[in-house]
Design an enzyme around this catalytic site. Structure first.
Site, PDB file in Angstrom:
ATOM      1  CD  GLU A 183      -2.872   1.182   2.626  1.00  0.00           C
ATOM      2  OE1 GLU A 183      -2.733   0.448   3.504  1.00  0.00           O
ATOM      3  OE2 GLU A 183      -3.562   2.256   2.358  1.00  0.00           O
ATOM      4  CE  LYS A 225      -6.049  -0.264   1.753  1.00  0.00           C
ATOM      5  NZ  LYS A 225      -6.866  -0.829   3.015  1.00  0.00           N
TER       6      LYS A 225
HETATM    7  P1  13P Z   1      -9.325   4.261   4.140  1.00  0.00           P
HETATM    8  O1  13P Z   1     -10.202   3.522   3.075  1.00  0.00           O
HETATM    9  O2  13P Z   1      -9.924   4.772   5.184  1.00  0.00           O
HETATM   10  O3  13P Z   1      -8.441   5.131   3.433  1.00  0.00           O
HETATM   11  O4  13P Z   1      -8.436   3.249   4.938  1.00  0.00           O
HETATM   12  C1  13P Z   1      -7.872   2.190   4.161  1.00  0.00           C
HETATM   13  C2  13P Z   1      -6.770   1.644   4.913  1.00  0.00           C
HETATM   14  O5  13P Z   1      -6.439   0.620   5.085  1.00  0.00           O
HETATM   15  C3  13P Z   1      -5.604   2.794   5.102  1.00  0.00           C
HETATM   16  O6  13P Z   1      -4.438   2.424   5.246  1.00  0.00           O
END
Ligand code: 13P
Length: 346
Positions: A183, A225
């Site tokens: 991510e 992600k």
């Molecule tokens: P949000 O969808 O609130 O951005 O959170 C997702 C997430 O895992 C952030 O690290």
């Protein structure tokens, strides 16, 4: 590493019509969410809230493929003594774990952050696997500087060190037979326009995949992600749903190899309905080399949090709100959502 098994888990995480519930708020973040609904952030309240979500039979069994947990939650038991992890498994979803340990200021790069937590990660992954986790998450944070004080943020330094750490984490996960969610989040705070977000995200994704290759991460055994290509929250010109969808798809096609089984977006501060509409519009474009779904935190939980508000009597209402958002995003994950469905439920 058994790549066939990693690939099987990764594909299950992006099963068409399903997506991931990001319930991995750190203690600080969940306190902020609870403050907004006037609930004390005690260990029991955090447990009760998450137990409510994981016991939402409809949402969990039909629309949720996996749940990202925070360290505290993975070791917690429900009120009746059942491990929360078991509730998730019983609903047919896969337990996952956030393994980064947050961010620290990046030396020599004022205003920028590096994600930490690699030390002892191999040992921690082993324990999480024994407890049932089959995937993990590590979030890098890239900010876009704006205006006079922006000093050219993000720097190449921040992009490189964060990509390096993401790849180190991903390689360690695969060695522990855990699918890494990679991510690299480019924040949507700020007044930049969608094209600046596009350009920064492109640099970040390219560097991230370069590092993943250098560190021999098997792309078939991971999930990406990312953020969407989207206007900064304070940008006076907000891009339309169609523009966000088209630019995000173009961006991902140019940066993400087809060997990656799936892409599960973060919501990043978009409203519930925007996050759904954007995902839906992308899947309506179709003809994509990977599955595109959700891994939302706020965009799945804001409504159930409000409906629950810390009261046991409100658990059914909280579960209904969760099931509704999960269903809307499930439809969006196959391009079958329609704004009219939101109004029907209201
Ligand atoms: P949000 O969808 O609130 O951005 O959170 C997702 C997430 O895992 C952030 O690290």
């Amino acid at each position: 590493m058994n790549l066939a098994d990693l690939n099987k888990v990764a594909l299950a995480m992006v099963t068409p019509g399903k997506g991931i519930l990001a319930a991995d708020e750190s203690s600080g973040t969940i306190k902020k969410r609870f403050d907004a609904i006037n609930v004390d952030s005690t260990e029991d309240n955090r447990r009760d809230y998450r137990e409510m979500l994981f016991r939402s039979q409809e949402a969990m069994s039909k629309y949720i493929s996996g749940v990202i947990l925070y360290d505290e939650t993975i070791w917690q038991n429900a009120k009746d003594g059942t491990p929360l992890v078991k509730l998730i498994e019983q609903a047919g979803a896969i337990p996952g774990i956030k393994v980064d340990e947050g961010t620290q200021p990046l030396p020599n790069c004022p205003g920028e952050l590096v994600t930490v937590g690699l030390d002892r990660l191999a040992e921690r992954l082993k324990k999480y696997y024994e407890r049932g986790a089959r995937f993990a998450k590590w979030r890098a944070v890239i900010d876009i500087g704006s205006g006079a004080g922006g000093r050219g943020i993000p720097t190449m330094t921040a992009i490189r060190v964060n990509a390096h750490a993401l790849a180190r984490y991903a390689a360690l996960c695969q060695a522990a037979q855990i699918v890494p969610i990679v991510e690299p989040e480019v924040l949507m705070d700020g007044d930049h326009d969608i094209d600046r977000c596009y350009e920064v995200t492109q640099r970040v994704l390219n560097r991230t995949f370069q590092e993943l290759r250098v560190q021999r991460v098997a792309l078939e055994g991971m999930i990406l992600k990312p953020n969407m290509a989207i206007s900064g929250k304070k940008c006076p010109k907000q891009a339309s749903v169609q523009e966000v969808a088209e630019k995000t798809v173009r961006l991902l096609k140019s940066c993400v190899p087809a060997a990656v089984p799936g892409i599960a977006f973060l919501s990043g501060g978009q409203s519930d309905e925007e996050a759904t509409a954007h995902l839906d519009a992308m899947n309506k474009i179709g003809n994509l080399p990977w599955k595109l779904t959700f891994s939302y935190g706020r965009a799945l939980q804001a409504a159930p949090q409000r409906a629950w508000s810390g009261k046991a009597d409100n658990v059914p209402a909280g579960q209904r709100a969760f099931a509704h958002r999960a269903k809307m995003n499930s439809l969006a994950s196959t391009g079958h959502w329609d704004a009219a469905l939101e109004k029907q439920a209201a």
